[in-house]
Scaffold this motif. Structure first.
Motif, PDB file in Angstrom:
ATOM      1  N   VAL A  84       0.818  -1.220   0.000  1.00 16.48           N
ATOM      2  CA  VAL A  84       0.000   0.000   0.000  1.00 16.48           C
ATOM      3  C   VAL A  84       0.847   1.263   0.000  1.00 16.48           C
ATOM      4  CG1 VAL A  84      -1.949  -1.125   1.148  1.00 16.48           C
ATOM      5  CG2 VAL A  84      -0.207   0.063   2.532  1.00 16.48           C
ATOM      6  N   ALA A  85       2.129   1.161   0.343  1.00 18.65           N
ATOM      7  CA  ALA A  85       3.003   2.333   0.343  1.00 18.65           C
ATOM      8  C   ALA A  85       3.533   2.654  -1.048  1.00 18.65           C
ATOM      9  CB  ALA A  85       4.167   2.121   1.303  1.00 18.65           C
ATOM     10  N   SER A  86       3.205   1.829  -2.030  1.00 19.91           N
ATOM     11  CA  SER A  86       3.633   2.049  -3.419  1.00 19.91           C
ATOM     12  C   SER A  86       2.495   2.660  -4.223  1.00 19.91           C
ATOM     13  CB  SER A  86       4.037   0.706  -4.054  1.00 19.91           C
ATOM     14  OG  SER A  86       4.064   0.795  -5.464  1.00 19.91           O
ATOM     15  N   ALA A  87       2.743   3.815  -4.815  1.00 20.09           N
ATOM     16  CA  ALA A  87       1.722   4.456  -5.638  1.00 20.09           C
ATOM     17  C   ALA A  87       1.354   3.571  -6.825  1.00 20.09           C
ATOM     18  CB  ALA A  87       2.216   5.819  -6.123  1.00 20.09           C
ATOM     19  N   ARG A  88       2.345   2.907  -7.399  1.00 17.31           N
ATOM     20  CA  ARG A  88       2.075   2.032  -8.542  1.00 17.31           C
ATOM     21  C   ARG A  88       1.199   0.854  -8.137  1.00 17.31           C
ATOM     22  NH1 ARG A  88       7.082   0.080 -12.113  1.00 17.31           N
ATOM     23  NH2 ARG A  88       7.029   2.315 -12.522  1.00 17.31           N
ATOM     24  N   ASP A  89       1.548   0.217  -7.016  1.00 18.21           N
ATOM     25  CA  ASP A  89       0.750  -0.912  -6.537  1.00 18.21           C
ATOM     26  C   ASP A  89      -0.673  -0.476  -6.217  1.00 18.21           C
ATOM     27  OD1 ASP A  89       3.002  -2.503  -6.734  1.00 18.21           O
ATOM     28  OD2 ASP A  89       2.916  -3.225  -4.663  1.00 18.21           O
ATOM     29  N   THR A  90      -0.810   0.673  -5.564  1.00 18.09           N
ATOM     30  CA  THR A  90      -2.139   1.139  -5.165  1.00 18.09           C
ATOM     31  C   THR A  90      -3.014   1.402  -6.369  1.00 18.09           C
ATOM     32  OG1 THR A  90      -1.255   2.091  -3.124  1.00 18.09           O
ATOM     33  CG2 THR A  90      -3.406   2.887  -3.863  1.00 18.09           C
ATOM     34  N   ALA A  91      -2.479   2.123  -7.346  1.00 17.73           N
ATOM     35  CA  ALA A  91      -3.256   2.385  -8.558  1.00 17.73           C
ATOM     36  C   ALA A  91      -3.641   1.080  -9.245  1.00 17.73           C
ATOM     37  CB  ALA A  91      -2.453   3.267  -9.504  1.00 17.73           C
ATOM     38  N   ALA A  92      -2.723   0.115  -9.236  1.00 15.74           N
ATOM     39  CA  ALA A  92      -2.975  -1.146  -9.926  1.00 15.74           C
ATOM     40  C   ALA A  92      -4.028  -1.981  -9.213  1.00 15.74           C
ATOM     41  CB  ALA A  92      -1.674  -1.938 -10.047  1.00 15.74           C
ATOM     42  N   PHE A  93      -3.968  -2.077  -7.874  1.00 19.23           N
ATOM     43  CA  PHE A  93      -4.951  -2.947  -7.222  1.00 19.23           C
ATOM     44  C   PHE A  93      -6.342  -2.324  -7.228  1.00 19.23           C
ATOM     45  CE2 PHE A  93      -3.292  -1.227  -2.991  1.00 19.23           C
ATOM     46  CZ  PHE A  93      -4.483  -0.703  -2.502  1.00 19.23           C
ATOM     47  N   ILE A  94      -6.425  -1.012  -7.199  1.00 21.50           N
ATOM     48  CA  ILE A  94      -7.744  -0.384  -7.288  1.00 21.50           C
ATOM     49  C   ILE A  94      -8.334  -0.574  -8.683  1.00 21.50           C
ATOM     50  CG2 ILE A  94      -8.930   1.862  -7.269  1.00 21.50           C
ATOM     51  CD1 ILE A  94      -7.038   2.586  -4.910  1.00 21.50           C
ATOM     52  N   GLU A  95      -7.496  -0.470  -9.692  1.00 24.03           N
ATOM     53  CA  GLU A  95      -7.950  -0.734 -11.058  1.00 24.03           C
ATOM     54  C   GLU A  95      -8.420  -2.185 -11.193  1.00 24.03           C
ATOM     55  OE1 GLU A  95      -8.971  -0.598 -14.951  1.00 24.03           O
ATOM     56  OE2 GLU A  95      -8.408   1.136 -13.719  1.00 24.03           O
ATOM     57  N   THR A  96      -7.670  -3.116 -10.626  1.00 23.40           N
ATOM     58  CA  THR A  96      -8.035  -4.526 -10.701  1.00 23.40           C
ATOM     59  C   THR A  96      -9.360  -4.798 -10.003  1.00 23.40           C
ATOM     60  OG1 THR A  96      -5.723  -5.235 -10.826  1.00 23.40           O
ATOM     61  CG2 THR A  96      -7.326  -6.865 -10.062  1.00 23.40           C
ATOM     62  N   VAL A  97      -9.533  -4.234  -8.813  1.00 24.46           N
ATOM     63  CA  VAL A  97     -10.781  -4.444  -8.069  1.00 24.46           C
ATOM     64  C   VAL A  97     -11.978  -3.956  -8.868  1.00 24.46           C
ATOM     65  CG1 VAL A  97     -12.095  -3.782  -6.020  1.00 24.46           C
ATOM     66  CG2 VAL A  97      -9.682  -4.397  -5.800  1.00 24.46           C
ATOM     67  N   GLU A  98     -11.890  -2.752  -9.412  1.00 26.43           N
ATOM     68  CA  GLU A  98     -13.043  -2.200 -10.132  1.00 26.43           C
ATOM     69  C   GLU A  98     -13.275  -2.926 -11.454  1.00 26.43           C
ATOM     70  OE1 GLU A  98     -13.656   1.972 -10.127  1.00 26.43           O
ATOM     71  OE2 GLU A  98     -14.044   1.825  -7.973  1.00 26.43           O
ATOM     72  N   ALA A  99     -12.200  -3.385 -12.094  1.00 26.49           N
ATOM     73  CA  ALA A  99     -12.364  -4.112 -13.354  1.00 26.49           C
ATOM     74  C   ALA A  99     -13.004  -5.481 -13.131  1.00 26.49           C
ATOM     75  CB  ALA A  99     -11.016  -4.270 -14.047  1.00 26.49           C
ATOM     76  N   ARG A 100     -12.657  -6.137 -12.024  1.00 27.89           N
ATOM     77  CA  ARG A 100     -13.133  -7.505 -11.799  1.00 27.89           C
ATOM     78  C   ARG A 100     -14.399  -7.603 -10.950  1.00 27.89           C
ATOM     79  NH1 ARG A 100      -8.182 -11.471 -10.452  1.00 27.89           N
ATOM     80  NH2 ARG A 100      -9.989 -12.880 -10.382  1.00 27.89           N
ATOM     81  N   LEU A 101     -14.575  -6.645 -10.034  1.00 26.65           N
ATOM     82  CA  LEU A 101     -15.711  -6.734  -9.122  1.00 26.65           C
ATOM     83  C   LEU A 101     -16.745  -5.635  -9.308  1.00 26.65           C
ATOM     84  CD1 LEU A 101     -13.871  -7.613  -5.766  1.00 26.65           C
ATOM     85  CD2 LEU A 101     -14.854  -9.187  -7.463  1.00 26.65           C
ATOM     86  N   GLY A 102     -16.306  -4.462  -9.762  1.00 28.16           N
ATOM     87  CA  GLY A 102     -17.214  -3.342  -9.917  1.00 28.16           C
ATOM     88  C   GLY A 102     -16.764  -2.158  -9.080  1.00 28.16           C
ATOM     89  N   PRO A 103     -17.515  -1.060  -9.128  1.00 29.05           N
ATOM     90  CA  PRO A 103     -17.121   0.160  -8.416  1.00 29.05           C
ATOM     91  C   PRO A 103     -17.006  -0.067  -6.908  1.00 29.05           C
ATOM     92  CG  PRO A 103     -18.904   0.612  -9.962  1.00 29.05           C
ATOM     93  CD  PRO A 103     -18.767  -0.880  -9.896  1.00 29.05           C
ATOM     94  N   ILE A 104     -15.955   0.471  -6.334  1.00 26.10           N
ATOM     95  CA  ILE A 104     -15.751   0.354  -4.889  1.00 26.10           C
ATOM     96  C   ILE A 104     -16.719   1.294  -4.175  1.00 26.10           C
ATOM     97  CG2 ILE A 104     -14.122   0.720  -2.987  1.00 26.10           C
ATOM     98  CD1 ILE A 104     -11.887   0.170  -5.171  1.00 26.10           C
ATOM     99  N   GLY A 105     -17.550   0.724  -3.310  1.00 19.36           N
ATOM    100  CA  GLY A 105     -18.492   1.526  -2.556  1.00 19.36           C
ATOM    101  C   GLY A 105     -18.121   1.672  -1.099  1.00 19.36           C
ATOM    102  N   ILE A 106     -17.344   0.703  -0.588  1.00 21.43           N
ATOM    103  CA  ILE A 106     -16.872   0.729   0.801  1.00 21.43           C
ATOM    104  C   ILE A 106     -15.369   0.466   0.779  1.00 21.43           C
ATOM    105  CG2 ILE A 106     -16.972  -0.351   3.075  1.00 21.43           C
ATOM    106  CD1 ILE A 106     -19.809  -1.291   2.397  1.00 21.43           C
ATOM    107  N   PHE A 107     -14.625   1.354   1.415  1.00 14.44           N
ATOM    108  CA  PHE A 107     -13.174   1.198   1.474  1.00 14.44           C
ATOM    109  C   PHE A 107     -12.733   1.212   2.930  1.00 14.44           C
ATOM    110  CE2 PHE A 107      -8.872   3.509   0.743  1.00 14.44           C
ATOM    111  CZ  PHE A 107      -8.173   2.312   0.867  1.00 14.44           C
ATOM    112  N   ALA A 108     -12.257   0.067   3.419  1.00  7.36           N
ATOM    113  CA  ALA A 108     -11.656  -0.021   4.745  1.00  7.36           C
ATOM    114  C   ALA A 108     -10.149   0.133   4.571  1.00  7.36           C
ATOM    115  CB  ALA A 108     -11.998  -1.349   5.412  1.00  7.36           C
ATOM    116  N   ASN A 109      -9.675   1.340   4.837  1.00 11.58           N
ATOM    117  CA  ASN A 109      -8.275   1.727   4.628  1.00 11.58           C
ATOM    118  C   ASN A 109      -7.510   1.338   5.888  1.00 11.58           C
ATOM    119  OD1 ASN A 109      -6.145   2.939   3.265  1.00 11.58           O
ATOM    120  ND2 ASN A 109      -6.911   5.035   3.483  1.00 11.58           N
ATOM    121  N   ASN A 110      -7.178   0.058   5.978  1.00 13.10           N
ATOM    122  CA  ASN A 110      -6.846  -0.551   7.259  1.00 13.10           C
ATOM    123  C   ASN A 110      -5.378  -0.936   7.434  1.00 13.10           C
ATOM    124  OD1 ASN A 110      -7.534  -2.280   9.760  1.00 13.10           O
ATOM    125  ND2 ASN A 110      -6.727  -3.806   8.333  1.00 13.10           N
ATOM    126  N   ALA A 111      -4.603  -1.018   6.367  1.00 13.52           N
ATOM    127  CA  ALA A 111      -3.240  -1.540   6.468  1.00 13.52           C
ATOM    128  C   ALA A 111      -2.377  -0.684   7.394  1.00 13.52           C
ATOM    129  CB  ALA A 111      -2.597  -1.623   5.092  1.00 13.52           C
TER     130      ALA A 111
END
Length: 252
Positions: free
Chosen positions: A65-92
């Motif tokens: 989560v401390a990597s801007a590249r990783d963060t952009a990539a996993f958010i893109e993956t989540v929305e592409a595979r599951l749909g728009p993020i409606g709840i974000f638990a920013n927990n790490a």
């Protein structure tokens, strides 16, 4: 179920840890699907299996989560595979070490702030960039009671959690007047790997944690239940809140 009736997709960072696992399992009960992000791929996969065993849909992702590249990539993956993020638990988050400030290792301080502050910042930045155009969503940042008080020996952790609360309040002001809400949950000592590690490093610190009014350590589920409430429509008028879950430790 129509598109407008569809339940939200939830994203949980640090989802492989004790509190993250409890949050993921709780949010699975109110979400269409849950994405679990953790640096520990095996831990993320184990939580995803628990969600699926309970009848939910899950996606496990290994990322920093401390990597801007990783963060952009996993958010893109989540929305592409599951749909728009409606709840974000920013927990790490990580705990660092127990040491007096004048002996606190520079590299540990840097890493704690990288994960606990930059990681939270990046999550907010990239998720809000998607929520704002849609005009809806809820975010819950995991801070700590260390965000509202000092704690000897935990310079990196305390500094980072104060910053998480500041980021929460800033984001809440920026989305005020919309249907997006940003809040923080502030756990006290919770039975988890993290508290066991801190207690193992410093017996004196463990005694101090128990003397401040809390009858016992809380459970990860205690935190997860508050995250679920803050993410729900029942908390529709709650924005910028710092929700303490500590059994009364910070009352005195």
């Amino acid at each position: 179920m129509t598109a407008t009736d569809r339940r939200p997709v939830a994203l949980v960072t640090g989802g492989g840890g004790d509190i993250g696992r409890a949050i993921a399992l709780r949010l699975a009960r109110m979400s269409d699907a849950v994405a679990i992000v953790d640096r520990d791929e095996a831990a993320a996969n184990a939580v995803a299996r628990l969600v699926e065993d309970g009848g939910g849909k899950a996606l496990a992702i290994s990322a920093d989560v401390a990597s801007a590249r990783d963060t952009a990539a996993f958010i893109e993956t989540v929305e592409a595979r599951l749909g728009p993020i409606g709840i974000f638990a920013n927990n790490a988050g990580i705990e660092g070490v127990v040491a007096p400030l004048h002996q606190y290792p520079d590299d540990t301080f840097d890493r704690v702030l990288q994960v606990n502050v930059k990681g939270v910042f990046l999550g907010l930045k990239h998720v809000l960039a998607r929520m704002i155009p849609r005009g809806a969503g809820t975010i819950v940042n995991t801070a700590s009671t260390s965000a509202i008080r000092g704690r000897a020996g935990l310079a990196g952790y305390v500094a980072s959690k104060h910053a998480v609360l500041g980021l929460t309040r800033t984001a809440a002001l920026e989305v005020g007047g919309t249907k997006i809400r940003v809040n923080a949950v502030l756990p006290g000592p919770i039975e988890s790997r993290m508290i066991r590690e801190l207690e193992g490093q410093s017996r004196d610190n463990a005694v101090a944690l128990r003397r401040n009014g809390a009858a016992a350590h809380g459970r990860p589920q205690d935190v997860a239940n508050i995250v679920a409430f803050l993410a729900s429509d029942e908390a529709a008028h709650v924005n910028g809140a710092a929700w303490v879950v500590d059994g009364g430790m910070t009352v005195a």
